[in-house]
Design a protein around this motif. Structure first.
Motif, PDB file in Angstrom:
ATOM      1  N   LEU A  11       0.840  -1.193   0.000  1.00 46.05           N
ATOM      2  CA  LEU A  11       0.000   0.000   0.000  1.00 46.05           C
ATOM      3  C   LEU A  11       0.875   1.243   0.000  1.00 46.05           C
ATOM      4  O   LEU A  11       1.977   1.228   0.565  1.00 46.05           O
ATOM      5  CB  LEU A  11      -0.877   0.020   1.251  1.00 46.05           C
ATOM      6  N   PRO A  12       0.393   2.342  -0.587  1.00 46.68           N
ATOM      7  CA  PRO A  12       1.118   3.606  -0.457  1.00 46.68           C
ATOM      8  C   PRO A  12       1.229   3.955   1.038  1.00 46.68           C
ATOM      9  O   PRO A  12       0.392   3.535   1.840  1.00 46.68           O
ATOM     10  CB  PRO A  12       0.216   4.610  -1.190  1.00 46.68           C
ATOM     11  N   PRO A  13       2.235   4.721   1.425  1.00 47.83           N
ATOM     12  CA  PRO A  13       2.473   5.002   2.851  1.00 47.83           C
ATOM     13  C   PRO A  13       1.250   5.505   3.624  1.00 47.83           C
ATOM     14  O   PRO A  13       0.988   5.048   4.731  1.00 47.83           O
ATOM     15  CB  PRO A  13       3.586   6.043   2.834  1.00 47.83           C
ATOM     16  N   ALA A  14       0.487   6.424   3.061  1.00 52.41           N
ATOM     17  CA  ALA A  14      -0.678   6.951   3.782  1.00 52.41           C
ATOM     18  C   ALA A  14      -1.715   5.859   4.025  1.00 52.41           C
ATOM     19  O   ALA A  14      -2.315   5.786   5.100  1.00 52.41           O
ATOM     20  CB  ALA A  14      -1.302   8.102   3.011  1.00 52.41           C
ATOM     21  N   LEU A  15      -1.902   4.992   3.042  1.00 48.79           N
ATOM     22  CA  LEU A  15      -2.856   3.900   3.211  1.00 48.79           C
ATOM     23  C   LEU A  15      -2.309   2.824   4.137  1.00 48.79           C
ATOM     24  O   LEU A  15      -3.068   2.188   4.863  1.00 48.79           O
ATOM     25  CB  LEU A  15      -3.236   3.308   1.856  1.00 48.79           C
ATOM     26  N   GLN A  16      -1.008   2.626   4.120  1.00 48.50           N
ATOM     27  CA  GLN A  16      -0.406   1.668   5.044  1.00 48.50           C
ATOM     28  C   GLN A  16      -0.620   2.139   6.482  1.00 48.50           C
ATOM     29  O   GLN A  16      -0.855   1.329   7.381  1.00 48.50           O
ATOM     30  CB  GLN A  16       1.085   1.464   4.766  1.00 48.50           C
ATOM     31  N   ALA A  17      -0.579   3.448   6.685  1.00 51.30           N
ATOM     32  CA  ALA A  17      -0.857   3.992   8.021  1.00 51.30           C
ATOM     33  C   ALA A  17      -2.287   3.653   8.439  1.00 51.30           C
ATOM     34  O   ALA A  17      -2.538   3.311   9.605  1.00 51.30           O
ATOM     35  CB  ALA A  17      -0.638   5.502   8.038  1.00 51.30           C
ATOM     36  N   ASN A  18      -3.232   3.717   7.496  1.00 53.89           N
ATOM     37  CA  ASN A  18      -4.609   3.310   7.798  1.00 53.89           C
ATOM     38  C   ASN A  18      -4.677   1.828   8.124  1.00 53.89           C
ATOM     39  O   ASN A  18      -5.378   1.427   9.046  1.00 53.89           O
ATOM     40  CB  ASN A  18      -5.546   3.616   6.628  1.00 53.89           C
ATOM     41  N   GLN A  19      -3.943   1.011   7.370  1.00 59.01           N
ATOM     42  CA  GLN A  19      -3.943  -0.428   7.644  1.00 59.01           C
ATOM     43  C   GLN A  19      -3.377  -0.702   9.032  1.00 59.01           C
ATOM     44  O   GLN A  19      -3.916  -1.506   9.785  1.00 59.01           O
ATOM     45  CB  GLN A  19      -3.135  -1.183   6.584  1.00 59.01           C
ATOM     46  N   ASP A  20      -2.276  -0.033   9.373  1.00 61.14           N
ATOM     47  CA  ASP A  20      -1.670  -0.212  10.696  1.00 61.14           C
ATOM     48  C   ASP A  20      -2.646   0.191  11.805  1.00 61.14           C
ATOM     49  O   ASP A  20      -2.772  -0.510  12.816  1.00 61.14           O
ATOM     50  CB  ASP A  20      -0.373   0.599  10.815  1.00 61.14           C
ATOM     51  N   ALA A  21      -3.343   1.316  11.603  1.00 65.90           N
ATOM     52  CA  ALA A  21      -4.318   1.770  12.599  1.00 65.90           C
ATOM     53  C   ALA A  21      -5.491   0.793  12.685  1.00 65.90           C
ATOM     54  O   ALA A  21      -5.978   0.478  13.779  1.00 65.90           O
ATOM     55  CB  ALA A  21      -4.810   3.169  12.260  1.00 65.90           C
ATOM     56  N   CYS A  22      -5.918   0.290  11.549  1.00 68.96           N
ATOM     57  CA  CYS A  22      -7.004  -0.696  11.515  1.00 68.96           C
ATOM     58  C   CYS A  22      -6.588  -1.961  12.266  1.00 68.96           C
ATOM     59  O   CYS A  22      -7.368  -2.519  13.030  1.00 68.96           O
ATOM     60  CB  CYS A  22      -7.365  -1.019  10.070  1.00 68.96           C
ATOM     61  N   ASP A  23      -5.353  -2.382  12.070  1.00 69.17           N
ATOM     62  CA  ASP A  23      -4.841  -3.562  12.773  1.00 69.17           C
ATOM     63  C   ASP A  23      -4.849  -3.374  14.283  1.00 69.17           C
ATOM     64  O   ASP A  23      -4.855  -4.345  15.036  1.00 69.17           O
ATOM     65  CB  ASP A  23      -3.418  -3.895  12.307  1.00 69.17           C
ATOM     66  N   LYS A  24      -4.864  -2.103  14.711  1.00 73.98           N
ATOM     67  CA  LYS A  24      -4.904  -1.786  16.149  1.00 73.98           C
ATOM     68  C   LYS A  24      -6.323  -1.425  16.585  1.00 73.98           C
ATOM     69  O   LYS A  24      -6.512  -0.744  17.580  1.00 73.98           O
ATOM     70  CB  LYS A  24      -3.939  -0.637  16.454  1.00 73.98           C
ATOM     71  N   SER A  25      -7.321  -1.863  15.793  1.00 76.61           N
ATOM     72  CA  SER A  25      -8.752  -1.700  16.109  1.00 76.61           C
ATOM     73  C   SER A  25      -9.295  -0.292  15.930  1.00 76.61           C
ATOM     74  O   SER A  25     -10.318   0.061  16.522  1.00 76.61           O
ATOM     75  CB  SER A  25      -9.054  -2.200  17.527  1.00 76.61           C
ATOM     76  N   ASP A  26      -8.646   0.530  15.097  1.00 76.61           N
ATOM     77  CA  ASP A  26      -9.203   1.831  14.751  1.00 76.61           C
ATOM     78  C   ASP A  26     -10.182   1.593  13.596  1.00 76.61           C
ATOM     79  O   ASP A  26      -9.777   1.492  12.432  1.00 76.61           O
ATOM     80  CB  ASP A  26      -8.090   2.803  14.335  1.00 76.61           C
ATOM     81  N   LEU A  27     -11.471   1.483  13.939  1.00 75.70           N
ATOM     82  CA  LEU A  27     -12.472   1.106  12.951  1.00 75.70           C
ATOM     83  C   LEU A  27     -12.690   2.173  11.890  1.00 75.70           C
ATOM     84  O   LEU A  27     -13.026   1.856  10.747  1.00 75.70           O
ATOM     85  CB  LEU A  27     -13.781   0.753  13.647  1.00 75.70           C
ATOM     86  N   THR A  28     -12.476   3.437  12.231  1.00 75.45           N
ATOM     87  CA  THR A  28     -12.573   4.501  11.236  1.00 75.45           C
ATOM     88  C   THR A  28     -11.501   4.317  10.165  1.00 75.45           C
ATOM     89  O   THR A  28     -11.761   4.501   8.966  1.00 75.45           O
ATOM     90  CB  THR A  28     -12.451   5.884  11.909  1.00 75.45           C
ATOM     91  N   ALA A  29     -10.310   3.933  10.570  1.00 76.85           N
ATOM     92  CA  ALA A  29      -9.231   3.674   9.612  1.00 76.85           C
ATOM     93  C   ALA A  29      -9.576   2.471   8.733  1.00 76.85           C
ATOM     94  O   ALA A  29      -9.277   2.476   7.532  1.00 76.85           O
ATOM     95  CB  ALA A  29      -7.912   3.435  10.349  1.00 76.85           C
ATOM     96  N   CYS A  30     -10.229   1.469   9.314  1.00 82.61           N
ATOM     97  CA  CYS A  30     -10.651   0.297   8.525  1.00 82.61           C
ATOM     98  C   CYS A  30     -11.620   0.723   7.430  1.00 82.61           C
ATOM     99  O   CYS A  30     -11.499   0.293   6.273  1.00 82.61           O
ATOM    100  CB  CYS A  30     -11.325  -0.741   9.419  1.00 82.61           C
TER     101      CYS A  30
END
Length: 161
Positions: A43-62
């Motif tokens: 993923l591009p870096p900004a989207l990878q940050a969303n994936q990382d946040a999603c992996d930590k249960s940030d549902l908005t990032a998911c």
């Protein structure tokens, strides 16, 4: 003040709410396997940050990542992965996630309008206006339910308020 159905539809079209939602699919969400994840392009870096946040249960990032994967604006379209992310968010009581999952079930083959309408109802009950709009549209058009202009007006009004 009571609005006519045509006024409600105009309001929603102007606000970009009506028909502004994304597709839905009917296949059960699949949890990506390690092998499948390794075969995906990075993923591009900004989207990878969303994936990382999603992996930590940030549902908005998911949900944000799911929308990008569904639309394919910054990455290749990946409805399977979008479905899994929307499902994860919806399971965590994120109304936008339920609406997104409902859109997949309404628009992506194989379609399942009944399941989509249940997800829209759940999200609308949680005050997600796009989901209320989707329910109104379904009743207005008779998609998955009998045409019912009174119910359409109810949900479209709820989307505008």
């Amino acid at each position: 003040m009571s609005l006519r159905l045509t006024d409600l539809i105009s309001c929603l079209l102007a606000a970009g709410v009506l028909f502004g939602c994304r597709p839905e699919a009917t296949q059960p969400a699949k949890t990506p396997t390690i092998e499948h994840s390794l075969n995906r392009p990075p993923l591009p870096p900004a989207l990878q940050a969303n994936q990382d946040a999603c992996d930590k249960s940030d549902l908005t990032a998911c949900v944000t990542l799911a929308i990008v994967l569904f639309e394919g604006k910054e990455v290749a379209v990946d409805h399977e992965r979008a479905r899994a992310l929307f499902d994860q968010a919806c399971a965590g009581a994120n109304a936008r996630g339920c609406n997104g999952l409902g859109n997949l079930y309404m628009m992506i083959e194989p379609k399942d309008p009944t399941r989509a309408l249940g997800l829209f109802g759940r999200a609308c009950d949680a005050n997600e206006p796009h989901a209320c709009s989707n329910l109104g549209s379904a009743y207005y058009n008779g998609t998955g339910v009998p045409r019912d202009s009174a119910r359409a007006a109810f949900f479209l009004d709820r989307a505008c308020t």
